[in-house]
Design an enzyme around this catalytic site. Structure first.
Site, PDB file in Angstrom:
ATOM      1  N   TYR A   1       0.860  -1.177   0.000  1.00  0.00           N
ATOM      2  CA  TYR A   1       0.000   0.000   0.000  1.00  0.00           C
ATOM      3  C   TYR A   1       0.896   1.227   0.000  1.00  0.00           C
ATOM      4  O   TYR A   1       1.962   1.208  -0.601  1.00  0.00           O
ATOM      5  CB  TYR A   1      -0.972  -0.070   1.183  1.00  0.00           C
ATOM      6  CG  TYR A   1      -2.197   0.790   0.995  1.00  0.00           C
ATOM      7  CD1 TYR A   1      -3.012   0.631  -0.132  1.00  0.00           C
ATOM      8  CD2 TYR A   1      -2.543   1.758   1.924  1.00  0.00           C
ATOM      9  CE1 TYR A   1      -4.129   1.421  -0.321  1.00  0.00           C
ATOM     10  CE2 TYR A   1      -3.665   2.554   1.745  1.00  0.00           C
ATOM     11  CZ  TYR A   1      -4.448   2.383   0.611  1.00  0.00           C
ATOM     12  OH  TYR A   1      -5.546   3.173   0.421  1.00  0.00           O
TER      13      TYR A   1
ATOM     14  N   GLY B   1     -33.310 -20.057 -29.148  1.00  0.00           N
ATOM     15  CA  GLY B   1     -32.847 -19.055 -28.213  1.00  0.00           C
ATOM     16  C   GLY B   1     -31.346 -18.878 -28.318  1.00  0.00           C
ATOM     17  O   GLY B   1     -30.734 -19.167 -29.356  1.00  0.00           O
ATOM     18  N   ALA B   2     -30.727 -18.447 -27.235  1.00  0.00           N
ATOM     19  CA  ALA B   2     -29.295 -18.134 -27.251  1.00  0.00           C
ATOM     20  C   ALA B   2     -28.462 -19.328 -27.683  1.00  0.00           C
ATOM     21  O   ALA B   2     -27.616 -19.233 -28.580  1.00  0.00           O
ATOM     22  CB  ALA B   2     -28.865 -17.657 -25.866  1.00  0.00           C
ATOM     23  N   ALA B   3     -28.687 -20.480 -27.054  1.00  0.00           N
ATOM     24  CA  ALA B   3     -27.871 -21.656 -27.360  1.00  0.00           C
ATOM     25  C   ALA B   3     -28.143 -22.166 -28.766  1.00  0.00           C
ATOM     26  O   ALA B   3     -27.212 -22.481 -29.521  1.00  0.00           O
ATOM     27  CB  ALA B   3     -28.131 -22.752 -26.337  1.00  0.00           C
TER      28      ALA B   3
ATOM     29  N   LYS C   1     -20.259 -20.424 -10.966  1.00  0.00           N
ATOM     30  CA  LYS C   1     -19.533 -20.214 -12.223  1.00  0.00           C
ATOM     31  C   LYS C   1     -18.113 -19.734 -11.929  1.00  0.00           C
ATOM     32  O   LYS C   1     -17.148 -20.179 -12.574  1.00  0.00           O
ATOM     33  CB  LYS C   1     -20.266 -19.168 -13.054  1.00  0.00           C
ATOM     34  CG  LYS C   1     -19.868 -19.167 -14.509  1.00  0.00           C
ATOM     35  CD  LYS C   1     -20.538 -20.306 -15.236  1.00  0.00           C
ATOM     36  CE  LYS C   1     -20.293 -20.247 -16.722  1.00  0.00           C
ATOM     37  NZ  LYS C   1     -21.096 -21.237 -17.451  1.00  0.00           N
TER      38      LYS C   1
END
Length: 407
Positions: free
Chosen positions: A56, A213-215, A111
């Site tokens: 610091y 959809g997305a996939a 995740k």
């Protein structure tokens, strides 16, 4: 509608003073999650005043000044090049749907620990209390200086497409929507090996995807890039084709590069004679439709927890069967892709993740199976220690080849 979570206690399950016992007295999932699943850990010691003065003030000022003069030094002297933001708005969380940012946090923490466990990549879960495209894009752009990459997670379609596109345009770090591209990478890897097992090339196959959809859209784009013979997508109203007048902008784009055979009608109509079924929509496909597929077909029914075609049914007609579940062989699991993809991109300080990098990841993932290829082993286990290094190396090499690497 979000799933209702019911505490498995009866009114008589009380502790001292009449208070109900906590959830984790009954459910190991709650016990594991108590206090969260991750924490920040320092990489340098702060044991005395000398350590403090370096970590610091005043020592840190020298590093700050150097970065101010040469901004690229931020990659060498901070965590920026080794950390990913996992960003969600909580609108499409697993099988739970729109449950909001707070309820999404257990998934985002999960995740983040998968990034670390399987790719050695640090990740920070960020749940946003906004759902507008402009708001999300602006917020992530403002947060971006702290991160080397952005993993978009569980953002509902069709907004996710525009959010990813605009962030890629505005940022010079990788932006990757895992629900789209992670699924597509692993699907392509499994399909390559299934084709190899049957002595065919991808260019000889006609695929049908349930779900636009997305996939589903990302899988279609990747299969076309990889040279699939033909692919058609089905939404709730049937096969997406150029003659439909009810298509969104995204689906109209899809109609322009899919369905060369000009098939119309229902999903079941398209499956007649098809070589590949890919399910990313939920629902149930009739056994008669599966039976109408070509001999030696592949069925990748990836809805969780209930595959569109149960493996027992699929095995009656298909040469290779894959699901999204861990209790059946050939699990199409995004964790096989995203940790190594980000590790490779960060390793070379890539400015973006290209289609070529994703295809390289799929090829590397497929190659891990090697000579052990079998009908019940077209994709490796997430716990195979060869996976992340193979994907990382392939993605880094592809980034250099495509000119998006900066070291």
């Amino acid at each position: 509608m979000a799933a209702e979570i019911v505490n498995p206690r009866s009114d008589s399950d009380t502790g001292q003073d009449g208070e109900a016992e906590p959830f984790d007295s009954f459910d190991p999932a709650f016990a594991l999650h108590r206090g969260g699943k991750m924490a920040v850990q320092a990489t340098v010691p702060v044991r005395d005043k000398d350590d403090l003065s370096l970590a610091y003030t005043p020592g840190v000022a020298k590093v700050c000044s150097a970065i101010a003069e040469q901004p690229e030094l931020v990659h060498d002297y901070t965590w920026k090049s080794s950390v990913v933001a996992v960003v969600t708005d909580g609108t499409a969380v697993l099988g739970l749907g729109d449950i909001g940012p707070e309820a999404s946090l257990p998934v985002m923490e999960g995740k983040a620990i998968l990034f670390k466990q399987f790719g050695g990549v640090d990740a920070v879960p960020i749940a946003l209390n906004c759902t507008g495209v402009d708001e999300i894009v602006e917020t992530v752009v403002r947060l971006a200086p702290s991160f080397g990459g952005v993993n978009l997670e569980d953002i509902s379609a069709p907004r996710c497409f525009e959010i990813e596109r605009r962030l890629q345009e505005q940022l010079d770090i990788p932006v990757f929507h895992d629900d789209q591209h992670g699924t597509a990478v692993v699907t392509l890897a499994a399909l390559r090996n299934a084709a190899r097992l049957s002595g065919r090339e991808i260019g000889q196959l006609r695929a049908v995807i349930s779900g636009a959809g997305a996939a589903g859209v990302a899988i279609a784009k990747m299969l076309v890039s990889a040279g699939i013979g033909d692919v058609a997508l089905a939404d709730r109203k049937g096969i997406i084709s150029a003659d439909r007048t009810d298509l969104t902008d995204v689906k109209r784009e899809v109609a322009g590069f899919t369905n060369k055979a000009g098939i119309s009608g229902s999903l079941e109509d398209a499956l007649a004679g098809a070589d590949v079924f890919i399910g990313v929509s939920g629902g149930t496909v009739a056994e008669s439709a599966v039976a109408s597929m070509a001999e030696g077909a592949f069925v990748f029914a990836m809805a969780n927890p209930n595959p569109e075609v149960h493996p027992e049914v699929a095995h009656k007609y298909a040469a290779v069967v894959a699901t999204g579940r861990s209790d059946f062989p050939n699990q199409i699991n995004n964790v096989l892709a995203f940790p190594g993809i980000f590790a490779g991109a960060l390793q070379v300080r890539a400015s973006r993740i290209t289609e070529g990098m994703k295809i390289a990841a799929a090829e590397a993932l497929a190659s891990v199976v090697g000579d052990d290829l079998a009908a019940d082993y077209v994709i490796p286990s997430p716990f195979d220690e060869r996976v992340a290094p193979a994907v990382t190396a392939a993605v880094a090499a592809a980034a250099r080849a495509e000119g998006v690497a900066r070291r």
